[in-house]
Design a protein around this motif. Sequence first.
Motif, PDB file in Angstrom:
ATOM      1  N   LEU A   8     -20.191 -17.862   9.118  1.00 39.40           N
ATOM      2  CA  LEU A   8     -20.513 -18.284   7.761  1.00 39.40           C
ATOM      3  C   LEU A   8     -20.928 -17.033   7.001  1.00 39.40           C
ATOM      4  O   LEU A   8     -21.970 -16.428   7.287  1.00 39.40           O
ATOM      5  CB  LEU A   8     -21.652 -19.311   7.757  1.00 39.40           C
ATOM      6  N   ALA A  55     -27.327 -24.154   7.214  1.00 33.74           N
ATOM      7  CA  ALA A  55     -26.094 -23.994   7.990  1.00 33.74           C
ATOM      8  C   ALA A  55     -26.160 -24.859   9.245  1.00 33.74           C
ATOM      9  O   ALA A  55     -27.195 -24.930   9.923  1.00 33.74           O
ATOM     10  CB  ALA A  55     -25.891 -22.528   8.363  1.00 33.74           C
ATOM     11  N   VAL A  60     -21.323 -23.113  13.317  1.00 37.49           N
ATOM     12  CA  VAL A  60     -21.451 -21.686  13.013  1.00 37.49           C
ATOM     13  C   VAL A  60     -22.053 -20.962  14.213  1.00 37.49           C
ATOM     14  O   VAL A  60     -23.044 -21.429  14.788  1.00 37.49           O
ATOM     15  CB  VAL A  60     -22.347 -21.460  11.766  1.00 37.49           C
ATOM     16  N   LEU A  63     -24.383 -16.051  11.180  1.00 37.77           N
ATOM     17  CA  LEU A  63     -24.471 -15.899   9.729  1.00 37.77           C
ATOM     18  C   LEU A  63     -24.201 -14.443   9.375  1.00 37.77           C
ATOM     19  O   LEU A  63     -24.726 -13.535  10.020  1.00 37.77           O
ATOM     20  CB  LEU A  63     -25.863 -16.280   9.233  1.00 37.77           C
TER      21      LEU A  63
END
Length: 298
Positions: A8, A55, A60, A63
């Motif tokens: 992400l 998130a 994910v 990050l």
Amino acid sequence: MAVSRRLLVIHNPTAGRRRRRRLDDVLHLLAEAGCTVTLVPTTKRGDAEDFAATAVADEVDLLVAAGGDGTLNEVANGLARRRALGLPPLPMAIVPLGTANVLAAEIGLAEDVASIARAILEGVPRRVYPGIANGRRFLCMAGSGLDAFVVQDVNHRLKRLLGKGAYVLETLRRLWLGPPEPYRLVIDGRPETAAQIILAKGHFYGGTFVIARQARLEEPLLWACLFRRGGRWAALRYILAVMLGVPHRLRDVDILPVRRVAIEGRAADPVQGDGDTVTRLPADIGIDEEGVELVFPA
């Protein structure tokens, strides 16, 4: 770390066309390496923090904060919010797109496209311990005094045009107006005064100027840099010492390890953190003892 396949990427799009090309090239290399990349642009202050805080960990692996030090700061605050919400932690990697890119220098990340992509793919998460100023995290440094007013008042249009030159112009303007009044401090229970104070989490400042040589992100410790003397000429002398990397040699500068600092001065004077105004006086500053995971180059 194993290669992260689901990224992400939280991107601040105000960085400009040249820096956007850098991000596009990094994303191209990541996609070629087999990563699934989700790019989310910010539209206002606070978006980066919200994206990091919410998130979905099942979707994910990593990050990626793409922007200047202020954007990276927001993502770190979002990671702290995840912890408060009881959500699974996520590590954070960076794509430096800012003016100073202090955090990139701190972790030894070169700013070329290949190095950035390699760090995201092969880098090692390490636990770092941000500072906390009135509840807001900062990764590299916080401060009150001349630099905080410069950060608050710098012209953002000039910043986009001139980069670091905008900060030079604002510093000269602030010096003409005169430095703020001295600050009253309580450092680990001991009263002190200083014309300016910088609390360093890392040893770099304003790019690659060295201000606290012993400071490290991975240590749960702050280094207080106390510039004792007020006035324009003293401020100019301090600026020159920082540019030359020798503030520790000045008799009226003290640099010492601390765990907690209270700063008092004129109410609502700014406190800068990682190049943005993060809070206002009075300020209570300490350490995030739990920390966050930051990806360093392998």
